[in-house]
Design a protein around this motif. Sequence first.
Motif, PDB file in Angstrom:
ATOM      1  N   GLU A   1      13.251   5.742   6.869  1.00 33.45           N
ATOM      2  CA  GLU A   1      13.332   5.387   8.356  1.00 33.45           C
ATOM      3  C   GLU A   1      14.723   6.043   8.911  1.00 33.45           C
ATOM      4  O   GLU A   1      14.784   6.795  10.031  1.00 33.45           O
ATOM      5  CB  GLU A   1      13.441   4.077   8.562  1.00 33.45           C
ATOM      6  CG  GLU A   1      12.103   3.572   8.667  1.00 33.45           C
ATOM      7  CD  GLU A   1      11.876   2.085   8.767  1.00 33.45           C
ATOM      8  OE1 GLU A   1      13.073   1.583   8.443  1.00 33.45           O
ATOM      9  OE2 GLU A   1      10.904   1.481   9.199  1.00 33.45           O
TER      10      GLU A   1
ATOM     11  N   ALA B   1       7.638   7.102   1.605  1.00 35.54           N
ATOM     12  CA  ALA B   1       8.582   6.156   0.900  1.00 35.54           C
ATOM     13  C   ALA B   1       8.046   5.848  -0.686  1.00 35.54           C
ATOM     14  O   ALA B   1       8.814   6.117  -1.676  1.00 35.54           O
ATOM     15  CB  ALA B   1       8.868   4.797   1.602  1.00 35.54           C
ATOM     16  N   ARG B   2       6.861   5.558  -0.769  1.00 34.93           N
ATOM     17  CA  ARG B   2       6.269   5.391  -1.996  1.00 34.93           C
ATOM     18  C   ARG B   2       6.154   6.755  -2.731  1.00 34.93           C
ATOM     19  O   ARG B   2       6.402   6.651  -3.964  1.00 34.93           O
ATOM     20  CB  ARG B   2       4.635   4.838  -1.492  1.00 34.93           C
ATOM     21  CG  ARG B   2       4.214   4.361  -2.947  1.00 34.93           C
ATOM     22  CD  ARG B   2       2.656   3.642  -2.472  1.00 34.93           C
ATOM     23  NE  ARG B   2       2.923   2.584  -1.539  1.00 34.93           N
ATOM     24  CZ  ARG B   2       1.904   2.436  -0.824  1.00 34.93           C
ATOM     25  NH1 ARG B   2       0.860   3.026  -0.635  1.00 34.93           N
ATOM     26  NH2 ARG B   2       2.050   1.109   0.268  1.00 34.93           N
TER      27      ARG B   2
ATOM     28  N   SER C   1       2.146   8.145   7.281  1.00 33.70           N
ATOM     29  CA  SER C   1       2.938   7.189   7.581  1.00 33.70           C
ATOM     30  C   SER C   1       4.283   7.282   6.607  1.00 33.70           C
ATOM     31  O   SER C   1       4.218   7.592   5.582  1.00 33.70           O
ATOM     32  CB  SER C   1       2.323   5.799   7.308  1.00 33.70           C
ATOM     33  OG  SER C   1       2.156   5.514   6.039  1.00 33.70           O
ATOM     34  N   LEU C   2       5.339   6.549   7.291  1.00 30.73           N
ATOM     35  CA  LEU C   2       6.518   6.573   6.685  1.00 30.73           C
ATOM     36  C   LEU C   2       6.593   5.844   5.105  1.00 30.73           C
ATOM     37  O   LEU C   2       7.131   6.125   4.161  1.00 30.73           O
ATOM     38  CB  LEU C   2       7.626   5.713   7.459  1.00 30.73           C
ATOM     39  CG  LEU C   2       7.995   6.368   8.808  1.00 30.73           C
ATOM     40  CD1 LEU C   2       9.099   5.836   9.347  1.00 30.73           C
ATOM     41  CD2 LEU C   2       8.404   8.014   8.357  1.00 30.73           C
ATOM     42  N   ILE C   3       5.485   4.692   5.038  1.00 25.95           N
ATOM     43  CA  ILE C   3       5.438   3.956   3.851  1.00 25.95           C
ATOM     44  C   ILE C   3       4.739   4.829   2.776  1.00 25.95           C
ATOM     45  O   ILE C   3       5.372   4.765   1.783  1.00 25.95           O
ATOM     46  CB  ILE C   3       4.257   2.762   4.186  1.00 25.95           C
ATOM     47  CG1 ILE C   3       4.905   1.902   5.264  1.00 25.95           C
ATOM     48  CG2 ILE C   3       4.252   2.061   3.049  1.00 25.95           C
ATOM     49  CD1 ILE C   3       4.035   0.852   5.830  1.00 25.95           C
TER      50      ILE C   3
ATOM     51  N   LEU D   1      11.903   1.893   2.223  1.00 22.01           N
ATOM     52  CA  LEU D   1      11.284   2.501   3.455  1.00 22.01           C
ATOM     53  C   LEU D   1      12.656   2.730   4.438  1.00 22.01           C
ATOM     54  O   LEU D   1      12.426   3.684   5.071  1.00 22.01           O
ATOM     55  CB  LEU D   1      10.376   1.316   4.016  1.00 22.01           C
ATOM     56  CG  LEU D   1       9.714   1.588   5.268  1.00 22.01           C
ATOM     57  CD1 LEU D   1       8.864   3.024   5.305  1.00 22.01           C
ATOM     58  CD2 LEU D   1       8.905   0.420   5.974  1.00 22.01           C
ATOM     59  N   SER D   2      13.696   1.814   4.314  1.00 28.24           N
ATOM     60  CA  SER D   2      14.652   2.096   5.075  1.00 28.24           C
ATOM     61  C   SER D   2      15.339   3.338   5.097  1.00 28.24           C
ATOM     62  O   SER D   2      15.689   4.007   5.920  1.00 28.24           O
ATOM     63  CB  SER D   2      15.637   1.021   5.159  1.00 28.24           C
ATOM     64  OG  SER D   2      16.257   0.885   3.648  1.00 28.24           O
TER      65      SER D   2
END
Length: 470
Positions: free
Chosen positions: A166, A155-156, A150-152, A162-163
Amino acid sequence: MFQLHYQTIRPLTTAHLAQTMTLLSLTSEELRQQIESELASNPALELVEERRCPMCHRLLPPRGVCPVCSRPSNEASPEEPIVFVSPRDDFYTHGDRTADDYPDEGVSTIADDLPTYVLRQVAPELGSEQRKIAAYLLTHLDEDGLLTTSLIEVARYFHKPLSSVEAIQKIIQHAEPVGVGSTSPQEALLVQLEVLSESRFVPGLAEKLIREAMDQLSRHQYAEMARMFGVSQTQVQQVVRFISENLYPFPGRSHWGDVRQPANEALEVYRQPDVIISYMDNDPKNPLIVEVILPLAGTLRINPLFRGAIQQASDEKKDAWKSDLERASLFVKCMQQRNHTMLRLMQRLVGLQRSYITHGEKHLIPFTRAQLSRELEVHESTISRAVSNKTVQLPNRRIIPLSSFFDRSLNVRTVLREMIASESTPLSDSELAEMLAEKGFSVARRTVAKYRAMEGILPAHLRDISSVRA
DNA sequence: CTATGGCACGGATT
DNA sequence: AATCCGTGCCATAG
């Protein structure tokens, strides 16, 4: 204009001719294999070490200068493309970057895997930070081309908002195959729809179906969908047909559902271009740079030491070596001939179709292989061979078949598309035919219908309802 | 009756 | 020689 004098000097033996023809029809990828096997089996042939242009880092021919950087600026008309053979083992989409700019790249494998293929497309748009994230995302693709994390999480992992992840995903999704790097088939379809709508008419109902009725869509529950959106079942069927013909939920495969995808089609998608066209310094005002790809890090020539060695060789070896030498010199000549033909071909083609390359399909000038062969004074089959199976990368990074330069109807189809896209009330085929005639394209009513079908546009009576209703 | 799609033919293209 | 493409004619759907 310079390196071409040899051309008619030597009478062309049939062997010469035959081999040139063969080489001409090879794609850069096949050419590379051919050269490598020749190199391995013939000691008289050698690959001279690469030299790079200090300015733009391109690989240079052994004695030549860089065709881009050293171009005399005075006599340069921006209309004339700069066409040259570009030896490059890197294949990255922009010549002004070096292999060091790209992370985790092995030596140039010819058949890229999906992640590499996509990374090469997007890398030029990204900074080095972003590139790392892109590379990470792309290593987490499944065989269908969909994201497995997942993108989250990503990002982490990178400690980024997150943006920003994305944004990178979005760039990836717009690369070929469109929709790659989506988190679900649904998302992939939506991206494809968005991209498609830039160039063609798409039924408004399509997006609603994908967005809100994905379940029913995948189960082909037409009646159910018709009820949900209050439209007729035939309309739903038409739109579903549109979707299944133009979109594909698994970007890693090429078509719906089936895993048995034919090998040649996959090859088509992942193949390296044979010609790369770009703007000088990426500025559309500058002349076009046309690189005919020679998939090697150097240049072929006959090993000069071999010539000398032959004198001192024992008699029995002498004969074998002599034939090696001849083969090598034939091969080099054929390569030159091939490159020469490709150069002339592209020179003319790019000169003629400049506005097609820069301004899109509408500006394609109908042109046939036969015409070109007359202008270049070569046999028609020569052009055919040179054109078939080859691909070109345009400045906008799209890879298209070289044969599309000879599409007799692409411009008409494009105009047709625009007319339909901007119509207020749905026009029938015969009305469209009339309007086209006014614009100078006289085509029969029946032909309009065919073009519509080619573009995946629904007939008039089904067009309005689905889009107006949205 | 009108708008479209299917089939097939002939000429151009490869 | 094989293939592609535009077109005309006719059947069919709406």
